[in-house]
Each structure stands twice: as structure tokens, then as C-alpha cells.
Design a protein around this motif. Structure first.
Motif, short mmCIF file in Angstrom:
data_model
loop_
_atom_site.label_atom_id
_atom_site.label_comp_id
_atom_site.label_asym_id
_atom_site.label_seq_id
_atom_site.Cartn_x
_atom_site.Cartn_y
_atom_site.Cartn_z
N GLY A 206 40.72 53.84 42.67
CA GLY A 206 40.45 52.55 42.40
C GLY A 206 40.55 51.79 43.50
O GLY A 206 39.95 50.54 43.80
N GLN B 283 35.28 46.03 41.13
CA GLN B 283 36.35 46.52 40.66
C GLN B 283 37.29 45.23 40.02
O GLN B 283 37.57 44.54 40.66
CB GLN B 283 37.31 47.30 41.44
N PRO C 70 36.59 48.75 34.98
CA PRO C 70 35.43 48.08 35.68
C PRO C 70 34.99 46.98 35.20
O PRO C 70 34.74 46.90 34.03
CB PRO C 70 34.31 49.42 35.59
#
Length: 434
Positions: A13, A355, A432
Motif C-alpha cells: 500500500g 490510495q 482504494p
């Protein structure tokens, strides 16, 4: 983090992205791995206004007067404790700037990595390339939804492939560094991993050569029907830039981004294999004839990732660049909005991953990178560019990706510390942005 290509590669991530890997989605967080272009660290210690200058030989952390950030030093030390050789980190936030390093610059030596060294920055290059293309769009020289074949007719491209599809990885074009399918099938491309890459790491490639290799392979899917991270898209974007401007990619980079932002530590190396100045070293370990061998792979030719992963940069320059992008200094507002609009299963805009770290942390825009082995680069920014995280990490790589198996966890923790104030679980719960 699992990828289709190697069991221990990481795609976080806090994404690094790779030459042969593609993003995978874990639960609600899509992680990205590092293996795509270049990154090693080189010295360039600079004094920062309002900050105590670091001694570049010892890489003592820099912090605003009276400011102590032990949590950041601890976070990068954890990379070293997990087996990474060294790391340099730069954070800009409401508390000012903090720069530090941990580990070693070179195996067998005590010196830490330089805190503003140059490094092979890998797929971070894609954000630069996308910005160049969008500047040409702003000038009316390129249309996002026009067929790429109209600009580059000599390549015989499928006319359904648009400029937008290149930037979003939706063209379906074969990734010239190899394709890895969900059923375990592997279609090899240019050697970009393992011993085969090691033996050919100084070979030079021309951008058109890379694209034609990809075009000789079956497309992964029909244009616009899916999304697959492919270096071919951005090498094609390089050729598009050169065709439209009648200048080299390196010249346009210098003219449009590097000179205006005074990014003196960033270069397009072409066929040059040396990192200029002092730098952290990366390594590859393998076994041959029953003996373990460790090779210094700091020198390598990144022409195999032209426009997709071949720049040299510094943490300072990456901070300046990504901050300028998100502050709207390089693109008009409508195109910046397009660039940052997440698309598809990877939440990929134009050269940026989007993100969402959750309601308490907000959204970050990022693109990370790494060359085939031994290096990684991180580049994160808040939406207004006021908070950034840029870093470079080195390690001793091997067929199983060495300590990179812990990369996802470590970067998630670092991103949480910087953008979420260390709130437990923030990165793990992130999803997301839609």
C-alpha cells in the motif's frame, strides 16, 4: 506480499512497482511491488533552510531546530533490522522537514547511506513521463482520446489504443519485461530478473526496439477492456513525446521539468551505467557450483526501461517534483484532476496511484519504483503537496527477493506514521479511492 513472478516480492500500500510484477489487490487495499526500474542512493548532502545541515559522511538526521522525530528514525531502522542494507528518508509535513538514514552505504563499511544521495528511481519515472505527455495535451499538441497510431504510424499499432490508455495501463499491450498470468503461465520478455538479467545488465536497448518486441507478442486483452501494468505503455509515451516535440525525451525532461524546478540531482542517464558521486550500493546473491556469490549491482544499464523506469534522482528532487505536481505548478487544474482520477482495479490515474488511507488520514498520490534487483524508491504526497514522503532503500537481493518479503508491512507502517500520525491499523484498513 505475493506477486505472480516471485513468492517474496512486495507490492505495498506503500507501493513499489516492478519490472515484471503487476499490482495485486488484497482485500480492500491494492498493494504494489517493486521491481521496475532503477534506484540506488548517492550523496548530495544539502543544507535546508531552517534545518540543521546533515554531515553527508555520517548521514546524521536533519530536523528543524529543536525538532526531534525518533518515530521516523525508528521506522527506517526497522527496515534495516528486517534485513535491508540501508535506507534514506525525507519527510515534509506541518512540523517542517526531517531527513535521516539507517543501515550502511556499502557492505563491509560502517558509513550510513547519504541523506540526499542520488539513486535509480525506477517506476517513479512514469509520473515524470505522464506529466510531460499532459503538458503536450495542455498545449493542444496531443489529444488524450486520439489513437496513438495517428502519431506513430510506423509502429503499426492497433488504432483502438489511445493516449489515455497508455497512461492508464489499459492498452492491453504485452509488457516487454514479461507477462505473468493468473493461471501461472509466464510469457518471457527481455531478461529483467535473476541470473539472466545479472549476466546482461549492461546491455543497451533502444526504445523502439523494446516496443517492437512487445508488439511481436500477443496482446493481453482488447484495448480498453481491462487494466494491466505494462512498461510498454510508458516507453511508447516516450516515443510519442519525441515524435511530437522533435526533441529527445531527455531534452524535453530538462526543458519542461528539471530546469524549471531546479532539479539538479535528477537525470535521464541513457546508456550510462554509473551513479554519479557517492551512493548506496545494491547487491544480488546467487549460488553457482555449490558456492554462494554476492555481486555488487550498483552499476547497471536501465535503458531497458526507457521512459518507464530509467531516471536517477534524489529524495529532495522527488519531494520537489511530487509537491509541485500536486500543487498545480506543472499542469492546468483540469488536467491535474484527470491525472489524479483513479481508474480500474489498480486505482491508477495518469502516472499516479491513488490510495485512500481512510477517513482519519485521507488520500495520498504516489508512485514507487525499483530496478530489477537490490533497490527501491518511495514517493508519496498529500493532495495539496504540502506533506510528502520520499525515500530510497537498498538490499541484497536473490531469487526469492531476499528481505523484500517484508517490504509491504514496513512501508505500510511508515506511511501510517507519516500520513496518519501513527494511528494503528490505518494503512491496513485503507481502501482504494473510488
Amino acid at each position: 506480499m505475493k506477486t505472480q513472478s516471485s513468492p517474496a516480492t512486495t507490492e505495498t500500500g506503500a507501493r513499489i512497482y516492478g519490472v515484471h510484477q503487476r499490482p495485486v489487490i488484497r482485500g480492500k487495499v491494492f498493494r504494489r511491488v517493486a521491481v521496475t526500474a532503477l534506484a540506488a542512493a548517492l550523496l548530495g548532502g544539502v543544507a535546508v533552510p531552517g534545518v540543521a545541515a546533515a554531515d553527508s559522511s555520517t548521514a546524521v538526521p536533519m530536523a528543524a531546530a529543536g525538532q526531534d522525530r525518533p518515530e521516523l528514525q525508528k521506522a527506517i531502522q526497522e527496515f534495516v533490522d528486517a534485513g535491508f542494507a540501508g535506507m534514506q528518508l525525507r519527510v515534509h509535513d506541518q512540523r517542517g522537514e526531517w531527513v535521516g538514514s539507517a543501515g550502511v552505504r556499502k557492505l563491509g563499511e560502517a558509513a550510513k547511506p547519504p541523506t540526499n544521495g542520488r539513486f535509480w528511481a525506477g517506476s517513479v519515472t512514469k509520473t515524470f513521463t505522464a506529466t510531460l505527455v499532459l503538458q503536450l495535451v495542455a498545449e493542444g499538441k496531443i489529444a488524450l482520446d486520439a489513437p496513438v497510431a495517428g502519431y506513430l504510424p510506423e509502429l503499426g499499432l492497433d488504432r483502438r489504443i489511445t493516449v489515455r490508455m497508455l497512461l492508464q495501463h489499459t492498452s492491453g499491450l504485452f509488457n516487454y519485461t514479461g507477462e505473468y498470468y493468473d493461471d501461472g503461465t509466464v510469457v518471457p520478455g527481455i531478461p529483467a530478473t535473476g541470473k539472466e538479467w545479472l549476466d546482461n545488465r549492461f546491455r543497451s536497448y533502444q526504445p523502439e526496439e523494446l516496443v517492437r518486441l512487445a508488439l511481436a507478442k500477443p496482446a493481453r486483452f482488447e484495448p480498453g477492456t481491462d487494466q494491466n501494468y505494462s512498461n510498454t505503455n510508458y516507453t511508447l509515451a516516450l516515443l510519442l513525446i519525441e515524435k511530437i516535440t522533435s526533441r529527445s525525451y531527455a531534452e524535453e525532461m530538462q526543458r519542461r521539468i528539471l530546469r524549471p524546478l531546479d532539479l539538479k540531482g535528477t537525470v535521464v542517464p541513457g546508456n550510462r551505467t554509473e551513479l554519479p558521486g557517492p551512493h548506496a550500493h545494491g547487491y544480488y546473491r546467487y549460488e553457482e557450483d555449490g558456492q554462494e556469490k554476492v555481486v555488487d549491482i550498483t552499476r547497471q544499464n536501465l535503458s531497458l526501461l526507457a521512459g518507464a523506469g530509467d531516471i536517477v534522482s534524489t529524495t529532495q528532487d522527488l519531494h520537489t517534483f511530487i509537491s509541485a505536481v500536486n500543487a498545480g505548478k506543472l499542469l492546468p487544474a483540469p488536467l491535474l484532476a484527470e491525472m489524479r482520477k483513479p481508474y480500474g482495479k489498480y486505482n491508477y490515474g495518469f502516472g499516479l496511484f491513488v490510495q485512500d488511507l481512510g477517513p482519519d488520514c485521507g488520500t495520498v498520490y504516489q508512485h514507487n519504483g525499483s530496478p530489477p534487483h537490490g533497490y527501491g524508491a518511495l514517493m508519496y504526497s498529500s493532495p495539496d503537496g504540502s506533506k510528502t514522503l520520499t525515500a530510497s532503500v537498498t538490499w541484497v537481493d536473490e531469487a526469492t527477493r531476499g528481505p523484500a518479503k517484508d517490504f509491504q508491512m514496513l512501508v505500510d507502517k511508515l506511511v501510517t506514521e507519516v500520513f496518519c500520525g501513527g494511528q494503528p491499523g490505518a494503512a491496513d484498513e485503507a481502501k482504494p479511492a473510488q
